[in-house]
Design a protein around this motif. Structure first.
Motif, PDB file in Angstrom:
ATOM      1  N   LEU A 299      56.750  12.300 -18.392  1.00  0.00           N
ATOM      2  CA  LEU A 299      56.301  13.693 -18.351  1.00  0.00           C
ATOM      3  C   LEU A 299      56.428  14.286 -16.952  1.00  0.00           C
ATOM      4  O   LEU A 299      56.566  15.500 -16.792  1.00  0.00           O
ATOM      5  N   ASN A 300      56.385  13.431 -15.931  1.00  0.00           N
ATOM      6  CA  ASN A 300      56.490  13.864 -14.535  1.00  0.00           C
ATOM      7  C   ASN A 300      57.938  13.858 -14.062  1.00  0.00           C
ATOM      8  O   ASN A 300      58.212  13.727 -12.866  1.00  0.00           O
ATOM      9  N   GLU A 301      58.864  13.998 -15.043  1.00  0.00           N
ATOM     10  CA  GLU A 301      60.300  14.028 -14.762  1.00  0.00           C
ATOM     11  C   GLU A 301      60.740  12.765 -14.033  1.00  0.00           C
ATOM     12  O   GLU A 301      61.453  12.789 -13.032  1.00  0.00           O
ATOM     13  N   LYS A 302      60.274  11.625 -14.588  1.00  0.00           N
ATOM     14  CA  LYS A 302      60.613  10.286 -14.077  1.00  0.00           C
ATOM     15  C   LYS A 302      60.332  10.154 -12.582  1.00  0.00           C
ATOM     16  O   LYS A 302      61.144   9.654 -11.811  1.00  0.00           O
ATOM     17  N   SER A 303      59.131  10.611 -12.213  1.00  0.00           N
ATOM     18  CA  SER A 303      58.743  10.588 -10.795  1.00  0.00           C
ATOM     19  C   SER A 303      57.312  10.103 -10.661  1.00  0.00           C
ATOM     20  O   SER A 303      56.487  10.304 -11.549  1.00  0.00           O
ATOM     21  N   HIS A 304      57.028   9.446  -9.539  1.00  0.00           N
ATOM     22  CA  HIS A 304      55.656   9.040  -9.212  1.00  0.00           C
ATOM     23  C   HIS A 304      55.025   9.997  -8.215  1.00  0.00           C
ATOM     24  O   HIS A 304      53.913   9.753  -7.743  1.00  0.00           O
TER      25      HIS A 304
END
Length: 784
Positions: A299-304
């Motif tokens: 959901l976080n556009e494949k980001s941490h």
């Protein structure tokens, strides 16, 4: 005397005690909270006489005393009254709750079905007013009030939407003309739809018109719908005032929930200053948690980016420093506020602020139903009165304020609890000496004002208040006044020559003539003449009102004729007045007043201040010690904290001696947590002073808090008399750690002074290493 009062209307904040791990007790409490104004912000706390192992591990409360746990919760949430489930034993609760009235839950339950609910307002009193504010006309967004019911086993929907008892549901039906069909049944199939499509549920109605000023943090809370402790933690985090987005295990795939999570993740993804807290109610390595983290990652556009995972319980029961570390804190709740300036000699009377929906209520209801909180700023030259109020037991507040109104003192200020028929709040603003006397009385000790304190107070009055202390704005001015010690005189030429030589060192643009006039006006010096006796040829100083054609010599006591034919032999001179003619630098009043100026008008931007100048402490009839300066000090951005208690030992140029350090050490033992201040106009401590104070500082670096048991603060001429007024913090700020300063500005000021003048490492670094070891031990326990 002018007093500026900020008056804030607030809902009552109640804390509820339930039986641990008892769903029936929890549900009963949720139903009462849901029916009350402000109920969304009422914490619900399981009551233990001894923490269970499971609770200790899951909440991280190792080593915390239970009484400290509950009383800290009361402080953090600014609780007004404590409500307990009737199934609990009241006598077992009393030892753990200090200073707050305990009320049985059954009293609130029974009162809900009348038009006079106890300790607050009910939904049926708010909804008619809400309809005139929000639903008078057809809304373009189709927003509606949602009346709902849930199964008793569906705890997650009860805490998200609110739930009321069957008896109170009948009251709502009667008052609102509702039927059973008007109450929507909420369950797993429709809960997220009703939650995320803008309905105004019962908890929303109960918080209508309430503003929550606080950390304003967003928290994504991942929980197991069947775990009572997780659901209870969610309720209590939301009660802080945080925006908590609940993610139940079984709802993770819900499209509406995922859309909301996507929006909030986007808000933080590129935020350089804040991260989104992800609160987990479980272990970081279990399968459900891994699934949740993977969903968030997608959901976080494949980001941490922008997120921080906290797999421990956020410590809302701890003190300010821990809450700041977890980026949470209880919001200040308010409905409306106004500021009033009043002229008074001490007694203050104000019309109470009332909620808008109270119009038309005239019942003689004697229970408190809302709060008026007052913060006080006194504009007086004498500084006799209290601005910053320390913690005082509720039972003693009425005596301190001389009020018949029900009142308490919290970190936010003075709290008054009107009932339905009260129209005015009246109280007497206490004097600072009276407040300090009460603080010492709790330690079985008495105080009186010392002679040095009386003298300093008179000097301050002659200066016209704290801003008049700016006359001591440079070391050059202090040295000039010291020239008058012991009754010494200074000839006119010598005085004006000194002022001309040092004029660039004064921080204002007065001419020498204006500066002398200012010193005379403030009663520092007085004009006279030095005249030589014709008998003994000794010169004596005579004041203006003593001058005559014939004078009596102060040495040989013969009467001689003034040399009026040779006026040049009469030398105009100046002499110190009162305290400035003493041998001890006005009994230290200059250093005391410069120290006070630092706290009142320095770059530290301190806010409210209660000042006591010069105190003698008595134990029985024996004089035990003297304190030069006592302050209750509150910082501008920490109005939600109680003020710090500061004891000051102030020197002009004399050394700090062993007996001074021992006296401060004893004060620290009597008042743990107080700040021990060593203030001097010298630029540096000498070797022996440094050794004595450093030994005390090291002895006090104990405990588990992020401050020593008694912080040591050292202020020197570098801070009190800087060559450039804007550089007062220059030496100390080279040791500044911004994160520590943001957490605790006054505590970090102590640490900076310890680093500069004692060469000590930051105490925060030491305690953080201790906590790292503690967390490693906790992780080892959780892995077993």
């Amino acid at each position: 005397m002018e007093v500026e009062i900020t008056q804030t209307l607030k809902p009552l904040r109640l804390l509820f005690l339930t039986k641990p791990y008892n769903k029936q007790s929890f549900v009963k409490t949720v139903r009462v909270c849901s029916a009350y104004f402000g109920g969304k912000y009422f914490p619900i706390i399981p009551f233990y006489q001894k923490f269970s192992s499971k609770f200790s591990i899951e909440q991280g409360v190792y080593g915390r005393k239970i009484a400290g746990y509950y009383n800290q919760l009361i402080e953090n949430y600014s609780v007004d009254f404590v409500i307990y489930d009737d199934s609990l034993d009241l006598e077992k609760i009393k030892p753990f709750i200090s200073g707050k009235q305990l009320v049985a839950l059954s009293i609130l339950e029974k009162s809900l079905c009348t038009n006079e609910p106890s300790y607050g307002f009910a939904l049926h009193q708010i909804i008619p007013w809400l309809r005139t504010q929000e639903y008078k006309y057809v809304r373009s967004d189709n927003r509606q009030i949602l009346f709902s019911t849930t199964e008793d086993t569906a705890l997650i929907w009860k805490v998200l939407f609110g739930d009321v008892s069957k008896d109170y549901r009948q009251v709502l039906k009667q008052e609102e003309g509702l039927s059973d069909e008007d109450f929507v049944r909420i369950d797993d199939s429709n809960g997220m739809e009703y939650l995320h499509t803008g309905y105004q549920n019962m908890l929303d109605i109960g918080s209508y018109g309430i503003s929550a000023d606080g950390y304003d943090r967003d928290i994504v809370f991942w929980l197991d719908e069947t775990d009572l402790l997780s659901i209870n933690n969610f309720w209590n985090l939301r009660a802080l005032g945080c925006n908590v987005i609940c993610v139940p295990y079984r709802q993770l795939a819900n499209g509406m929930l995922q859309e909301r999570l996507s929006k909030i993740l986007a808000k933080y993804r590129e935020n350089r200053f804040w991260h989104l807290i992800i609160q987990g109610a479980g272990k970081d390595d279990d399968e459900l948690t891994k699934s949740f983290r993977n969903t968030l990652f997608l959901l976080n556009e494949k980001s941490h980016k922008g997120v921080m995972y906290y797999w421990w319980a956020l410590r809302y029961w701890e003190d300010e420093i821990y809450k700041r570390a977890d980026h949470i804190g209880a919001a200040n709740l308010w409905i409306s506020t106004k500021t009033t300036a009043v002229e008074t000699r001490g007694y203050i009377s104000l019309p109470v602020l009332k909620p808008g929906f109270m119009k038309g209520y005239y019942h003689l209801h004697v229970d408190p139903v809302y709060t008026n909180t007052l913060s006080v700023q006194v504009k007086s030259n004498t500084m006799h009165f209290v601005e910053a109020f320390p913690k005082v037991k509720d039972k003693d507040v009425g005596l301190l304020l001389r009020t018949v109104s029900k009142a308490s003192i919290s970190s936010a200020g003075l709290n008054f609890y009107p009932n339905l028929h009260d129209t005015f709040v009246g109280f007497t603003l206490p004097q600072a000496d009276t407040l300090l006397a009460q603080v010492f009385a709790e330690k079985k000790m008495k105080i009186k004002q010392s002679s040095a304190g009386k003298l300093t107070r008179e000097v301050l009055k002659n200066l016209g208040g704290i801003y008049g202390v700016n006359i001591f704005n440079s070391r050059s001015m202090v040295d000039l006044l010291l020239k008058f010690r012991g009754g010494q005189t200074l000839k006119k030429k010598a005085l004006f020559d000194y002022l001309e030589r040092h004029k660039l060192k004064f921080h204002n643009r007065y001419t020498s003539k204006e500066r002398v006039e200012q010193l005379i006006k403030n009663k520092f010096i007085r004009l006279g003449a030095s005249i030589e006796c014709t008998y003994c040829n000794r010169s004596s100083f005579y004041l203006m009102d003593q001058l005559d054609y014939e004078m009596k010599c102060k040495v040989c006591e013969n009467v001689f004729t003034v040399p009026s034919g040779d006026p040049d032999s009469i030398v105009w001179s100046y002499q110190g007045v009162g305290p400035f003619a003493l041998n001890n630098a006005a009994e230290g009043s200059i250093s005391v007043l410069l120290t006070l100026r630092f706290f009142k008008s320095s770059v530290m931007t301190f806010r409210y201040n209660t000042t006591i100048l010069g105190t003698t402490v008595l134990e029985g009839k024996e004089e035990k010690m003297e304190i030069d300066l006592t302050l209750f000090q509150q910082h501008d951005w920490s109005a939600s904290r109680y003020p710090d208690l500061i004891f000051g030992e102030c020197k002009t140029d004399n050394e700090f001696l062993k007996e001074d350090v021992l006296r401060m050490s004893e004060l620290g033992k009597i008042f743990p947590g107080s700040i021990l201040l060593f203030s001097t106009l010298k630029k540096q401590l000498n070797r022996e002073e440094k050794r004595l104070i450093k030994k005390l500082a090291n002895a006090l670096r104990v405990g588990n808090q992020f401050r020593p048991v008694n912080p040591i603060l050292i202020l020197t001429g570098n801070e009190l008399l800087p060559e450039n007024p804007l550089d007062g913090m220059k030496k100390l700020e080279q040791h500044k750690v911004q994160a520590y300063h943001n957490d605790d500005s006054l505590g970090h000021l102590c640490e900076m002074s310890n680093a500069e003048y004692l060469g000590l490492k930051p105490y925060r670094q030491i305690i953080e290493k201790r906590y790292q070891k503690k967390w490693k031990r906790r992780e080892a326990i959780l892995k077993k």
